[in-house]
Motif scaffolding. Sequence first.
Motif, PDB file in Angstrom:
ATOM      1  N   ASN A 114       0.808  -1.224   0.000  1.00 27.02           N
ATOM      2  CA  ASN A 114       0.000   0.000   0.000  1.00 27.02           C
ATOM      3  C   ASN A 114       0.843   1.277   0.000  1.00 27.02           C
ATOM      4  O   ASN A 114       0.304   2.375   0.077  1.00 27.02           O
ATOM      5  CB  ASN A 114      -0.959   0.004   1.198  1.00 27.02           C
ATOM      6  N   VAL A 115       2.156   1.153  -0.094  1.00 27.52           N
ATOM      7  CA  VAL A 115       3.071   2.301  -0.081  1.00 27.52           C
ATOM      8  C   VAL A 115       3.705   2.432  -1.458  1.00 27.52           C
ATOM      9  O   VAL A 115       4.005   1.432  -2.101  1.00 27.52           O
ATOM     10  CB  VAL A 115       4.177   2.098   0.982  1.00 27.52           C
ATOM     11  N   THR A 116       3.883   3.694  -1.905  1.00 30.14           N
ATOM     12  CA  THR A 116       4.577   3.909  -3.176  1.00 30.14           C
ATOM     13  C   THR A 116       5.719   4.901  -2.967  1.00 30.14           C
ATOM     14  O   THR A 116       5.684   5.725  -2.055  1.00 30.14           O
ATOM     15  CB  THR A 116       3.642   4.462  -4.264  1.00 30.14           C
ATOM     16  N   ILE A 117       6.698   4.805  -3.826  1.00 27.64           N
ATOM     17  CA  ILE A 117       7.817   5.744  -3.788  1.00 27.64           C
ATOM     18  C   ILE A 117       7.761   6.661  -4.990  1.00 27.64           C
ATOM     19  O   ILE A 117       7.760   7.876  -4.858  1.00 27.64           O
ATOM     20  CB  ILE A 117       9.166   4.998  -3.694  1.00 27.64           C
ATOM     21  N   LEU A 118       7.656   6.098  -6.179  1.00 27.05           N
ATOM     22  CA  LEU A 118       7.638   6.910  -7.401  1.00 27.05           C
ATOM     23  C   LEU A 118       6.264   7.439  -7.769  1.00 27.05           C
ATOM     24  O   LEU A 118       6.149   8.535  -8.296  1.00 27.05           O
ATOM     25  CB  LEU A 118       8.158   6.106  -8.595  1.00 27.05           C
ATOM     26  N   SER A 119       5.243   6.668  -7.517  1.00 23.54           N
ATOM     27  CA  SER A 119       3.929   7.045  -8.035  1.00 23.54           C
ATOM     28  C   SER A 119       3.106   7.899  -7.085  1.00 23.54           C
ATOM     29  O   SER A 119       1.974   8.239  -7.398  1.00 23.54           O
ATOM     30  CB  SER A 119       3.144   5.795  -8.414  1.00 23.54           C
ATOM     31  N   ALA A 120       3.660   8.249  -5.952  1.00 23.28           N
ATOM     32  CA  ALA A 120       2.915   9.050  -4.983  1.00 23.28           C
ATOM     33  C   ALA A 120       2.488  10.382  -5.587  1.00 23.28           C
ATOM     34  O   ALA A 120       3.294  11.120  -6.144  1.00 23.28           O
ATOM     35  CB  ALA A 120       3.754   9.288  -3.729  1.00 23.28           C
ATOM     36  N   ALA A 134       9.536  17.306  -6.834  1.00 22.82           N
ATOM     37  CA  ALA A 134       9.220  15.925  -7.209  1.00 22.82           C
ATOM     38  C   ALA A 134      10.328  14.979  -6.774  1.00 22.82           C
ATOM     39  O   ALA A 134      10.057  13.916  -6.200  1.00 22.82           O
ATOM     40  CB  ALA A 134       8.994  15.831  -8.718  1.00 22.82           C
ATOM     41  N   THR A 135      11.565  15.346  -7.029  1.00 26.81           N
ATOM     42  CA  THR A 135      12.663  14.458  -6.640  1.00 26.81           C
ATOM     43  C   THR A 135      12.827  14.415  -5.119  1.00 26.81           C
ATOM     44  O   THR A 135      13.162  13.363  -4.568  1.00 26.81           O
ATOM     45  CB  THR A 135      13.991  14.856  -7.325  1.00 26.81           C
ATOM     46  N   ARG A 136      12.548  15.517  -4.443  1.00 30.93           N
ATOM     47  CA  ARG A 136      12.606  15.520  -2.977  1.00 30.93           C
ATOM     48  C   ARG A 136      11.543  14.588  -2.402  1.00 30.93           C
ATOM     49  O   ARG A 136      11.806  13.826  -1.463  1.00 30.93           O
ATOM     50  CB  ARG A 136      12.427  16.932  -2.428  1.00 30.93           C
ATOM     51  N   ILE A 137      10.346  14.589  -2.977  1.00 23.26           N
ATOM     52  CA  ILE A 137       9.272  13.703  -2.518  1.00 23.26           C
ATOM     53  C   ILE A 137       9.688  12.245  -2.675  1.00 23.26           C
ATOM     54  O   ILE A 137       9.478  11.424  -1.775  1.00 23.26           O
ATOM     55  CB  ILE A 137       7.964  13.999  -3.288  1.00 23.26           C
ATOM     56  N   ILE A 138      10.293  11.923  -3.812  1.00 24.63           N
ATOM     57  CA  ILE A 138      10.734  10.547  -4.056  1.00 24.63           C
ATOM     58  C   ILE A 138      11.801  10.136  -3.039  1.00 24.63           C
ATOM     59  O   ILE A 138      11.731   9.052  -2.451  1.00 24.63           O
ATOM     60  CB  ILE A 138      11.227  10.396  -5.508  1.00 24.63           C
ATOM     61  N   HIS A 139      12.764  11.015  -2.788  1.00 30.78           N
ATOM     62  CA  HIS A 139      13.802  10.718  -1.784  1.00 30.78           C
ATOM     63  C   HIS A 139      13.190  10.591  -0.391  1.00 30.78           C
ATOM     64  O   HIS A 139      13.591   9.709   0.385  1.00 30.78           O
ATOM     65  CB  HIS A 139      14.888  11.796  -1.792  1.00 30.78           C
ATOM     66  N   ASP A 140      12.238  11.460  -0.062  1.00 32.27           N
ATOM     67  CA  ASP A 140      11.575  11.386   1.244  1.00 32.27           C
ATOM     68  C   ASP A 140      10.790  10.077   1.395  1.00 32.27           C
ATOM     69  O   ASP A 140      10.833   9.441   2.453  1.00 32.27           O
ATOM     70  CB  ASP A 140      10.639  12.581   1.449  1.00 32.27           C
ATOM     71  N   ASN A 141      10.073   9.684   0.343  1.00 28.42           N
ATOM     72  CA  ASN A 141       9.322   8.424   0.383  1.00 28.42           C
ATOM     73  C   ASN A 141      10.266   7.248   0.605  1.00 28.42           C
ATOM     74  O   ASN A 141       9.963   6.333   1.372  1.00 28.42           O
ATOM     75  CB  ASN A 141       8.541   8.212  -0.919  1.00 28.42           C
ATOM     76  N   TYR A 142      11.403   7.275  -0.048  1.00 27.56           N
ATOM     77  CA  TYR A 142      12.402   6.214   0.084  1.00 27.56           C
ATOM     78  C   TYR A 142      12.937   6.179   1.518  1.00 27.56           C
ATOM     79  O   TYR A 142      13.065   5.107   2.119  1.00 27.56           O
ATOM     80  CB  TYR A 142      13.537   6.468  -0.911  1.00 27.56           C
ATOM     81  N   SER A 143      13.237   7.342   2.055  1.00 29.05           N
ATOM     82  CA  SER A 143      13.831   7.426   3.393  1.00 29.05           C
ATOM     83  C   SER A 143      12.874   7.007   4.497  1.00 29.05           C
ATOM     84  O   SER A 143      13.314   6.653   5.596  1.00 29.05           O
ATOM     85  CB  SER A 143      14.318   8.854   3.661  1.00 29.05           C
ATOM     86  N   GLN A 144      11.577   7.017   4.246  1.00 27.70           N
ATOM     87  CA  GLN A 144      10.602   6.642   5.262  1.00 27.70           C
ATOM     88  C   GLN A 144      10.543   5.135   5.495  1.00 27.70           C
ATOM     89  O   GLN A 144      10.030   4.687   6.516  1.00 27.70           O
ATOM     90  CB  GLN A 144       9.217   7.169   4.893  1.00 27.70           C
ATOM     91  N   LEU A 145      11.085   4.366   4.556  1.00 28.21           N
ATOM     92  CA  LEU A 145      11.099   2.912   4.707  1.00 28.21           C
ATOM     93  C   LEU A 145      12.480   2.448   5.146  1.00 28.21           C
ATOM     94  O   LEU A 145      13.465   3.158   4.966  1.00 28.21           O
ATOM     95  CB  LEU A 145      10.745   2.238   3.372  1.00 28.21           C
ATOM     96  N   ALA A 168      12.899  -0.263   1.062  1.00 30.17           N
ATOM     97  CA  ALA A 168      12.835   0.860   0.121  1.00 30.17           C
ATOM     98  C   ALA A 168      13.464   0.501  -1.217  1.00 30.17           C
ATOM     99  O   ALA A 168      12.944   0.853  -2.286  1.00 30.17           O
ATOM    100  CB  ALA A 168      13.524   2.082   0.722  1.00 30.17           C
ATOM    101  N   ALA A 169      14.574  -0.236  -1.179  1.00 29.32           N
ATOM    102  CA  ALA A 169      15.246  -0.647  -2.411  1.00 29.32           C
ATOM    103  C   ALA A 169      14.359  -1.609  -3.204  1.00 29.32           C
ATOM    104  O   ALA A 169      14.211  -1.464  -4.424  1.00 29.32           O
ATOM    105  CB  ALA A 169      16.585  -1.285  -2.096  1.00 29.32           C
ATOM    106  N   ILE A 170      13.749  -2.556  -2.518  1.00 29.46           N
ATOM    107  CA  ILE A 170      12.846  -3.500  -3.187  1.00 29.46           C
ATOM    108  C   ILE A 170      11.646  -2.760  -3.772  1.00 29.46           C
ATOM    109  O   ILE A 170      11.253  -2.997  -4.923  1.00 29.46           O
ATOM    110  CB  ILE A 170      12.396  -4.612  -2.207  1.00 29.46           C
ATOM    111  N   LYS A 171      11.079  -1.862  -2.996  1.00 28.40           N
ATOM    112  CA  LYS A 171       9.928  -1.085  -3.459  1.00 28.40           C
ATOM    113  C   LYS A 171      10.298  -0.277  -4.706  1.00 28.40           C
ATOM    114  O   LYS A 171       9.567  -0.265  -5.699  1.00 28.40           O
ATOM    115  CB  LYS A 171       9.431  -0.159  -2.348  1.00 28.40           C
ATOM    116  N   SER A 172      11.439   0.393  -4.678  1.00 27.80           N
ATOM    117  CA  SER A 172      11.870   1.216  -5.823  1.00 27.80           C
ATOM    118  C   SER A 172      12.162   0.367  -7.049  1.00 27.80           C
ATOM    119  O   SER A 172      11.847   0.765  -8.174  1.00 27.80           O
ATOM    120  CB  SER A 172      13.104   2.038  -5.450  1.00 27.80           C
ATOM    121  N   LEU A 173      12.765  -0.791  -6.854  1.00 29.65           N
ATOM    122  CA  LEU A 173      12.994  -1.697  -7.981  1.00 29.65           C
ATOM    123  C   LEU A 173      11.675  -2.195  -8.553  1.00 29.65           C
ATOM    124  O   LEU A 173      11.518  -2.299  -9.770  1.00 29.65           O
ATOM    125  CB  LEU A 173      13.868  -2.882  -7.565  1.00 29.65           C
ATOM    126  N   GLY A 174      10.735  -2.481  -7.685  1.00 28.43           N
ATOM    127  CA  GLY A 174       9.420  -2.932  -8.130  1.00 28.43           C
ATOM    128  C   GLY A 174       8.653  -1.873  -8.905  1.00 28.43           C
ATOM    129  O   GLY A 174       7.783  -2.194  -9.721  1.00 28.43           O
TER     130      GLY A 174
END
Length: 176
Positions: free
Chosen positions: A56-62, A135-146, A151-157
């Motif tokens: 239920n969490v996204t990194i890129l598509s948020a 946009a890039t800050r949001i993506i980095h923030d989403n990544y850092s929250q996991l 986060a790496a698996i989520k981003s690869l997915g």
Amino acid sequence: MKKEYVSLWLLGAVLFLCSVHARGLRRCLISMDMHHVEESFREIKRAIQAKDTFQNVTILSASETLHSIKPEDVCCVTKSLLEFYVDRVFKDHQEVNPQILRKVSSIANSFLYMQKALQQCEQRLCHCGQKATNATRIIHDNYSQLEVRSAAIKSLGELDLFLAWIGKNHEGTSTA
């Protein structure tokens, strides 16, 4: 009367040059076979996404982060996301399956190649507007929250989202 025509011609020439410049910044990348990268991802997508415990969490598509990017910011966002994947995601991902590891390494090498190609774009002024920075800050923030591994698996997915965005915004510059 001649002055009016000259003025209109000059205005038209300036507008044409500005549009060509903006288009050149938008399409400053990818002179490589993206089909290879997409195929490599398709071969591992199911295995990577099966490891994703945060469905239920996204990194890129948020909040449609990538879809709100203006054409003049495409170069900047492409550069930033390639760095994000190379410097964080691929380094943080730990894979035990050698077949998946080979495919991820192949994708990472393609991203490194794209980064080098993008350096030429940067020399022609790779603009970073406020929306691109946000946009890039949001993506980095989403990544850092996991947690890093998750986060790496989520981003690869979600890599297919980035590849589709590259395809859409750099169409005509990639060889298929």
